[in-house]
Design an enzyme around this catalytic site. Sequence first.
Site, PDB file in Angstrom:
ATOM      1  N   GLU A  83       0.936  -1.206   0.012  1.00  0.00           N
ATOM      2  CA  GLU A  83      -0.027  -0.011  -0.017  1.00  0.00           C
ATOM      3  C   GLU A  83       0.654   1.272  -0.108  1.00  0.00           C
ATOM      4  O   GLU A  83       1.642   1.460   1.185  1.00  0.00           O
ATOM      5  CB  GLU A  83      -0.887   0.057   1.313  1.00  0.00           C
ATOM      6  CG  GLU A  83      -1.906   0.893   1.267  1.00  0.00           C
ATOM      7  CD  GLU A  83      -2.949   0.975   2.312  1.00  0.00           C
ATOM      8  OE1 GLU A  83      -3.172  -0.181   2.924  1.00  0.00           O
ATOM      9  OE2 GLU A  83      -3.060   1.986   3.086  1.00  0.00           O
ATOM     10  N   LYS A 264      -7.371  -1.041  11.779  1.00  0.00           N
ATOM     11  CA  LYS A 264      -6.644  -1.308  10.300  1.00  0.00           C
ATOM     12  C   LYS A 264      -5.316  -0.429  10.030  1.00  0.00           C
ATOM     13  O   LYS A 264      -4.518  -0.946   9.823  1.00  0.00           O
ATOM     14  CB  LYS A 264      -7.639  -1.199   9.270  1.00  0.00           C
ATOM     15  CG  LYS A 264      -7.352  -1.777   7.950  1.00  0.00           C
ATOM     16  CD  LYS A 264      -6.409  -1.055   6.947  1.00  0.00           C
ATOM     17  CE  LYS A 264      -6.066  -1.659   5.550  1.00  0.00           C
ATOM     18  NZ  LYS A 264      -5.228  -0.512   4.947  1.00  0.00           N
ATOM     19  N   ASP A 280       4.073 -14.892  11.228  1.00  0.00           N
ATOM     20  CA  ASP A 280       2.545 -15.240  10.926  1.00  0.00           C
ATOM     21  C   ASP A 280       1.649 -14.183  11.030  1.00  0.00           C
ATOM     22  O   ASP A 280       1.196 -14.046  12.403  1.00  0.00           O
ATOM     23  CB  ASP A 280       2.321 -16.562  11.810  1.00  0.00           C
ATOM     24  CG  ASP A 280       0.968 -16.960  11.200  1.00  0.00           C
ATOM     25  OD1 ASP A 280      -0.091 -16.410  10.573  1.00  0.00           O
ATOM     26  OD2 ASP A 280       0.591 -18.223  11.898  1.00  0.00           O
ATOM     27  N   HIS A 381      -2.308  10.563  -0.285  1.00  0.00           N
ATOM     28  CA  HIS A 381      -2.234   9.609  -1.112  1.00  0.00           C
ATOM     29  C   HIS A 381      -1.962  10.022  -2.736  1.00  0.00           C
ATOM     30  O   HIS A 381      -1.377   9.234  -3.489  1.00  0.00           O
ATOM     31  CB  HIS A 381      -3.704   8.759  -1.035  1.00  0.00           C
ATOM     32  CG  HIS A 381      -3.559   7.921  -0.053  1.00  0.00           C
ATOM     33  ND1 HIS A 381      -4.797   7.247   0.434  1.00  0.00           N
ATOM     34  CD2 HIS A 381      -2.598   7.472   1.094  1.00  0.00           C
ATOM     35  CE1 HIS A 381      -4.481   6.347   1.477  1.00  0.00           C
ATOM     36  NE2 HIS A 381      -3.295   6.457   2.097  1.00  0.00           N
TER      37      HIS A 381
END
Length: 438
Positions: A83, A264, A280, A381
């Site tokens: 990302e 998130k 993991d 962004h």
Amino acid sequence: MAKTSRIPGLYKMTIAERRSLVSEVTGVTEKEMDHALDGGGLDAETADKFVENVLGTYALPFAVALNVRVNGKDFVVPMVVEEPSVVAAASNAAKMVRTAGGFSVEADPAVMISQVQLTDVPDVAAAKKAILARKEDLIRVANEAIPGLIARGGGTIDLEVRELADASMLVVHLLVDCLDAMGANLVNGVAEYVAPRLAELAAGRMGLRILSNLADRRCIHVRCRARAADLATDDMPGEAVIDGMVNASRFAELDPYRAATHNKGIMNGVDAVVIATGNDWRAVEAGAHAYAARTGTYLPLATWRRIDTEEGAFIEGKMTLPLALGTVGGTLRVHPAARLGLKMLGTTSASELASVAASVGLASNLAAIRALASDGIQKGHMALHARSVAVAAGAHGDLVERIAAMIVEARDITLEAAKRALELLDPKGEGAIEVTEE
Ligand code: MEV
């Protein structure tokens, strides 16, 4: 630990220049980077040993976050993530935190929970009593399954019995200190080894025997501050940014829909470090979200408040999350890029690795809510997107930044606009690489 995690201007350099500087501060040689990172860090033949039906490998960017200082030590932090802006945002936020003293972290011991389910238990209270009466003996038996871990100083340290909302079911937790291992194989082995004895004592039947990914005995507690002056943007004074960030935190504390997105943003940073060091990430994700919901309401893992000191106003963030990471065994044994990631970080301690991963998670959260509370997330962004459009148009070197700035300014972030800008700035194509049109 790195000599320093401050490398100004790294983002403007070529990959070769970056490797050279990162080598200087981390001690990992450029040759090691060439070997472990060229071609995605994993050849198909090695990948074929990992899982079944392998056809090839799937590469992701391997980058480094800068400016990270945890408990007074500097770390150049490997991050694997696709990302845009995650690495830049974490590095920027870590820089603000660094000037206010860095991240302070406390790590719980590496205690994992091994679960043994017992079913068809005729008398749950009697079974619980019988098991707890033989606790010491059961711990000794459990430790027979993990002689290597015992030799290294870890092992089973406690046993608990939990009743569930089923009159014939019990669950026994064996708490195992896994030291520098993530510990899944160790605790699964313990559960399987000791389960027949437990079923016998409970006069019931063995059910599942497996670790719990809600590793809440193995939490990382991290806090950080950033100064108002460092949080200010072109359009907003620092104190107003602080107010906006506190507001963002309150929103997440009150609304699970927002808390999920807030978390998130934290996991953007945590997962990238977890992946880069061969750990993991599904286990980490499962644990983090189960922990966020531990009260029955899904909550933010990190919260933010304003602190007023003699030096002025600060934002202070605090976060606790379970982090079961290892620096030995598993993927690390076989994945060259994961080994390199850990070497670059310069630690062999699983709790230090988890402390750094959590710090990068808190930095990612700081960056996200600062942007959301000020300019909004799209501005940053778009700037990054504009850079990739400039590269796609054929720009390289300095031209990338200049063309990106031009198309952002013109509010026309398209390939056509970037090509026009390139034509204008570099009509002879001297500074541009050749691109083939599809
Ligand atoms: C995007 O990957 C992460 C954010 O949505 C996190 C947040 O909203 O706090 C920006």
